[in-house]
Design an enzyme around this catalytic site. Sequence first.
Site: not given
Length: 469
Positions: A384, A409
């Site tokens: 992320s 992600k």
Amino acid sequence: MRVFHCMTSPSSSSLSPPPTTSHRLQNHINSLPQKPPLIRSLPAAALSFNLIFLSPLSPLPPPSIASDFTSSPAQSECREQDQRREDENRFENAPELVSNEEIVKEAWEIVNDSFLGTDRSRWSPQSWLQKKEDVLSTSLQTRSKAHDVIRRMLSSLGDPYTRFLSPAEFSKMARYDVSGIGVNLREIPDDNGEVKLKVLGLILDGPAYTAGVRQGDELLSVNGVNVKGKSTFEALSMLQGPSETLVNIMVKHGNCGPVQSVEVQRQLVAKTPVFYRLEEMDKGNTKVGYVRLKEFNALARKDLVTAMKRLQGMGASFFVLDLRDNLGGLVQEGVEIAKLFLNEGETVIYTAGREPQNVKSIIAETGPLFTAPLVVLVNKNTASASEIVATALHDNCRAVLVGERTYGKGLIQSVFELHDGSGVVVTVGKYVTPNHLDINGNGVDPDYKKLPAWNEAVERLSKCQKQQG
């Protein structure tokens, strides 16, 4: 309904001091424990409290500031708007008045308006409309049954990050306030094309709410400084400050006033995610600053800057940024950290989504604060916000990546509060790297599996910059 997107930023704290003994960097890197993955349901951007804090209390704003924001007499349409707002507040504060069918329909509408489906075989507007007809045709005699129906609706989307939050879960998530005052700000354009900073959500019984700030209020000033023309990040940074100190904010209630000066006591609960040390290599001829960033919380950017400046003062001419096992956190922190190393105008990341506000390119507005050669360590649990930083630095020829392929992600979530205090987490967009790589499900491959010699890394970066130039 409250909506939280994922972003936020700095605050002051003491950093972990550099250890008194020094080991070879390579040995230290190889000896770091490999932690198991944490909960992956929202590794990146669960709550976007867009919050921050800064200096201690300044005196109350001078009269000249207050007069700048004096609102005109309320017109009839303003009174009507405020009346609707009061009705909505009464509705929100009386969840027992909300029917089970209305709660299910509210969750359905949020997905219908915002959800970015990545699996076309599981999601389409037509199939989602049929889902609404199916679930509302069933009997929803209890709130528990309504919540179960919402869970099944969301699970049918095939997205592991879109999920239901019970009232207890939503309340617990909302308590991860990093602004210190419990507000969520959003840039909202007005009819004249100017941007206003509106309070999009509040933590119930949080400092701002208790002081009298309400959803829909416009933020006008912080400690007497007008925030007109400032970005959300800039305004939130002005709120930064130590826990238990006071900050004065001026807000305009509703769309038509009145204006109120409010003193709010900050309540910050956050620990530094930064560990740093100085390593000496090549028989002491090369000094390398090693910085480990465990997560992207409200202290990440500020503490990273402090650590790197200290290491520079100790003679570091190269840096290693360790993002291994960093599953993300506050996305805006990652964006702002990436900007520390980029030239003005260079792209940090692209975002894509169904709604216009989720489709944009994020660029560095100023020149870099740090220009020394950089190695970024990554592994399978780098996810992320960590992937945003890693790819921003890599694609702009500012760093080489070393380690393993990252987690992959690259989705953006928003957290929506329903009128009974429960909530839904919904995927609303995705990230695309400066080199137009879709992070999600793919991850990012490193340049090297093992730490290269510094002259090799510098040569690679120089070659990359020439190719881009």
